[in-house]
Scaffold this motif. Structure first.
Motif, PDB file in Angstrom:
ATOM      1  N   ILE A  69       0.857  -1.187   0.000  1.00  0.00           N
ATOM      2  CA  ILE A  69       0.000   0.000   0.000  1.00  0.00           C
ATOM      3  C   ILE A  69       0.891   1.234   0.000  1.00  0.00           C
ATOM      4  O   ILE A  69       1.844   1.331   0.780  1.00  0.00           O
ATOM      5  CB  ILE A  69      -0.938   0.015   1.218  1.00  0.00           C
ATOM      6  CG1 ILE A  69      -1.850  -1.226   1.190  1.00  0.00           C
ATOM      7  CG2 ILE A  69      -1.785   1.279   1.239  1.00  0.00           C
ATOM      8  CD1 ILE A  69      -2.722  -1.373   2.422  1.00  0.00           C
ATOM      9  N   ASP A  73      -1.770   6.246   2.436  1.00  0.00           N
ATOM     10  CA  ASP A  73      -2.968   5.420   2.293  1.00  0.00           C
ATOM     11  C   ASP A  73      -2.935   4.229   3.247  1.00  0.00           C
ATOM     12  O   ASP A  73      -3.992   3.692   3.618  1.00  0.00           O
ATOM     13  CB  ASP A  73      -3.092   4.899   0.854  1.00  0.00           C
ATOM     14  CG  ASP A  73      -3.463   5.984  -0.130  1.00  0.00           C
ATOM     15  OD1 ASP A  73      -3.878   7.067   0.316  1.00  0.00           O
ATOM     16  OD2 ASP A  73      -3.326   5.754  -1.347  1.00  0.00           O
ATOM     17  N   TYR A  74      -1.734   3.812   3.616  1.00  0.00           N
ATOM     18  CA  TYR A  74      -1.605   2.634   4.478  1.00  0.00           C
ATOM     19  C   TYR A  74      -2.379   2.817   5.779  1.00  0.00           C
ATOM     20  O   TYR A  74      -3.138   1.933   6.195  1.00  0.00           O
ATOM     21  CB  TYR A  74      -0.125   2.366   4.777  1.00  0.00           C
ATOM     22  CG  TYR A  74       0.097   1.121   5.601  1.00  0.00           C
ATOM     23  CD1 TYR A  74       0.231  -0.122   4.990  1.00  0.00           C
ATOM     24  CD2 TYR A  74       0.148   1.168   7.003  1.00  0.00           C
ATOM     25  CE1 TYR A  74       0.422  -1.269   5.735  1.00  0.00           C
ATOM     26  CE2 TYR A  74       0.344   0.029   7.756  1.00  0.00           C
ATOM     27  CZ  TYR A  74       0.483  -1.193   7.120  1.00  0.00           C
ATOM     28  OH  TYR A  74       0.659  -2.320   7.878  1.00  0.00           O
ATOM     29  N   LYS A  77      -6.207   2.892   5.385  1.00  0.00           N
ATOM     30  CA  LYS A  77      -6.770   1.561   5.152  1.00  0.00           C
ATOM     31  C   LYS A  77      -6.673   0.682   6.395  1.00  0.00           C
ATOM     32  O   LYS A  77      -7.562  -0.141   6.650  1.00  0.00           O
ATOM     33  CB  LYS A  77      -6.063   0.903   3.967  1.00  0.00           C
ATOM     34  CG  LYS A  77      -6.375   1.599   2.648  1.00  0.00           C
ATOM     35  CD  LYS A  77      -5.797   0.864   1.453  1.00  0.00           C
ATOM     36  CE  LYS A  77      -6.198   1.568   0.166  1.00  0.00           C
ATOM     37  NZ  LYS A  77      -5.711   0.876  -1.045  1.00  0.00           N
ATOM     38  N   THR A  80      -9.539   1.685   8.583  1.00  0.00           N
ATOM     39  CA  THR A  80     -10.785   1.117   8.053  1.00  0.00           C
ATOM     40  C   THR A  80     -10.884  -0.373   8.385  1.00  0.00           C
ATOM     41  O   THR A  80     -11.951  -0.868   8.775  1.00  0.00           O
ATOM     42  CB  THR A  80     -10.849   1.313   6.524  1.00  0.00           C
ATOM     43  OG1 THR A  80     -10.778   2.703   6.217  1.00  0.00           O
ATOM     44  CG2 THR A  80     -12.139   0.737   5.956  1.00  0.00           C
ATOM     45  N   ALA A  81      -9.761  -1.078   8.252  1.00  0.00           N
ATOM     46  CA  ALA A  81      -9.745  -2.507   8.570  1.00  0.00           C
ATOM     47  C   ALA A  81     -10.021  -2.748  10.047  1.00  0.00           C
ATOM     48  O   ALA A  81     -10.730  -3.696  10.418  1.00  0.00           O
ATOM     49  CB  ALA A  81      -8.397  -3.103   8.183  1.00  0.00           C
TER      50      ALA A  81
END
Length: 430
Positions: A69, A73-74, A77, A80-81
Motif C-alpha cells: 500500500i 494510504d496505508y 486503510k 478502516t480494517a
C-alpha cells in the motif's frame, strides 16, 4: 534498555557456531489463505513478494496475498480494517506505531507462539525487547536501523562541499553547508541542499535527545514551548534565506521515498532511515551516501538503534499460528534473508546476518558501515512511543510546521501550538 551496541553489529567467530540453515518446510490445512500488507518502495515490494512466493512454493495448502500500500494510504486503510474488524493476518508497523496499534487492540499477542511457531532464539541479545510493550510481545523486528542523513555525494562534490565522514557535523556546520551549496552548487530551479526539516518528528526527536530531553515522556510530550521555538526558528532562518526547500515543495512529502525532496530532485539531502538508502538509490541518479544527523556543539548524538520495521499479526486473524510460522520464516530463513538483504535494516537474526554479508552490494554495505559507525554513539532505546504518536506526526507536527512555512503563523505561535496540540492529541488517547 540499551542493546549490546558493539557485539550486535559485528559478525565473527561467535556466530559461526550457529546453524546457517532454513526452517523446516511443512504442509498447511487445505485452504489456508492469508493476507500480508505493508508499505514501502517498489524495491521493498519486489523483495517482500519474492519471499512470499518462495514460502508458498515450499508449503502446500497455503496461499498468501501480498498487498503493498502506497504512502499515507496505508494508515487510512488500516484504520478502516480495524473499524471493520478485518485486519490483515500479517501487517507492518514501526517503532512509533506499535504501541499505538497494540494499545488499540489491533495486534495479536505473540508470546504463545514463541518457541513453537515463532523462533526468535537467534536474535541478537536485547532485540526482542524492542517490540515488547508492557511485557507483551506484539511484533517481530525485521531489521535494525537508525535515523540517517542521506546525501547526493556527486552534487556535494560538484559544489565543493565536504561532509565529515569520521564524526557528526554540528547544526551550525549544517547551516553553513546549505549556504555554501547555494553559492557553489548546481544552478537548477527549485534545488537546494536541504529539505525543510522542521516537519520531521523523528529529526525533532533526535534534536531533543541531544539536549537530554525527549519527544514523548510518560505518555505525553517531553518538550516545552522554548524547545519548539528554538527548533522552528532554526529552520525558518534557513527557509527565509532560501537555504532549504520551499514550503510548497516540502508539503508534497507524505513520508515516503517517492515523495521526499531528495528523490524529487529538489534537494541534495534527505532525512530518512538508514535502511532506506537502498530504495532511495534506486530512484536517485547521483551516488548517495549517508551519515548521522547534525548535532549540538557538545553532548550526545541523539541517535539510537531501533527495529526499522515490524511484522505484527492482526488481532482478528483466524490464522494466528500460520502467520507466526510465516514471520518466523521471514526473519530466520537464509534464502529469504538473501532476498531481503538489508532493505528493512540489518537482520536481527545473527545467522542470517552472517550469511548475507558476503553477497551485499556497495549500497547495502554502506548501511552496514553506517550502523557500525554509530556503535559508540547511540543512546538508550527509548520507551515505546505512546498511543497517539502516529497522529502526533501526521496531524500535529507536519500541520504546524507547514502552517509556519507558508507564513500563516509565526515561530512563537507555532511553538505554542506544537505544545498545546501535542498535549491534546496524546491526552485524548490515554
Amino acid at each position: 534498555m540499551i542493546v549490546d551496541r558493539r557485539g550486535l553489529l559485528r559478525s565473527g567467530a561467535a556466530f559461526s557456531a550457529l546453524a546457517l540453515t532454513g526452517l523446516p518446510r511443512g504442509a498447511f490445512a487445505a485452504g489456508t489463505d492469508m493476507r500480508c500488507v505493508w508499505w514501502g518502495s517498489a524495491e521493498r515490494n519486489q523483495r517482500t513478494q519474492a519471499v512470499i512466493d518462495l514460502y508458498v512454493k515450499q508449503n502446500s495448502g497455503l496461499a498468501i496475498t501480498g498487498e503493498p500500500i502506497a504512502g499515507s494510504d496505508y494508515w487510512v486503510k488500516l484504520a478502516t480494517a480495524m473499524a471493520g474488524r478485518n485486519i490483515a493476518d500479517i501487517f507492518q508497523l514501526e517503532p512509533s506505531t506499535i504501541s499505538d496499534y497494540s494499545g488499540r487492540g489491533a495486534c495479536m499477542k505473540l508470546d504463545p507462539f514463541v518457541g513453537s511457531a515463532l523462533d526468535v532464539s537467534n536474535f541478537a541479545e536485547g532485540t526482542v525487547k524492542l517490540t515488547t510493550i508492557d511485557g507483551t510481545l506484539y511484533g517481530v523486528g525485521l531489521g535494525l536501523n537508525s535515523f540517517a542523513m542521506l546525501y547526493d555525494a556527486d552534487a556535494m562534490a560538484a559544489a565543493k562541499v565536504e561532509i565529515p565522514r569520521d564524526r557528526q557535523m554540528t547544526w551550525t556546520e549544517f547551516a553553513a553547508l546549505a549556504k555554501a551549496f547555494k553559492a557553489n552548487g548546481p544552478k537548477k530551479r527549485n534545488y537546494w541542499a536541504a529539505p525543510y526539516g522542521a516537519r520531521y518528528f523523528y529529526l525533532f526527536d533526535v534534536w531533543l535527545r541531544q539536549k537530554n530531553k525527549e519527544l514523548f515522556k510518560d505518555g505525553g510530550i517531553g518538550y516545552d514551548a522554548s524547545d519548539a521555538e528554538e527548533w522552528f526558528a532554526y529552520w525558518e532562518d534557513l527557509r527565509q534565506n532560501d537555504l532549504c526547500v520551499s514550503a510548497d515543495i516540502q508539503t508534497r512529502d507524505d513520508n515516503s521515498i517517492e515523495t521526499n525532496s531528495l528523490t524529487l530532485g529538489n534537494s541534495a539531502i534527505g532525512f530518512a532511515y538508514s535502511n532506506q538508502l537502498i530504495g532511495y538509490q534506486k530512484l536517485v541518479p547521483g551516488t548517495l551516501d549517508l551519515t548521522a544527523f547534525p548535532k549540538m556543539e557538545s553532548g550526545p548524538s541523539g541517535h539510537y538503534y531501533r527495529p526499522g520495521l515490524i511484522w505484527s499479526i492482526g488481532a482478528t486473524s483466524q490464522n494466528g499460528e500460520a502467520a507466526a510460522r510465516f514471520i518466523s520464516y521471514f526473519v530466520n530463513d537464509i534464502e529469504a534473508g538473501k532476498i531481503l538483504g538489508v532493505e528493512r535494516g540489518v537482520p536481527l537474526s545473527l545467522p542470517v546476518r552472517e550469511a548475507i554479508l558476503p553477497g551485499l552490494n556497495e549500497t547495502e554495505k554502506k548501511t552496514i558501515a553506517y550502523i557500525d559507525f554509530l556503535a559508540d554513539k547511540v543512546v538508550a532505546y527509548p520507551p515505546p512511543a505512546p498511543i497517539g504518536a502516529n497522529e502526533f506526526d501526521r496531524n500535529v507536527m507536519r500541520v504546524v510546521a507547514d502552517q509556519l512555512a507558508f507564513g500563516q503563523i509565526d515561530v512563537k505561535t507555532a511553538a505554542q501550538n506544537l505544545v498545546d496540540r501535542g498535549k491534546e492529541v496524546l491526552s485524548a488517547r490515554k
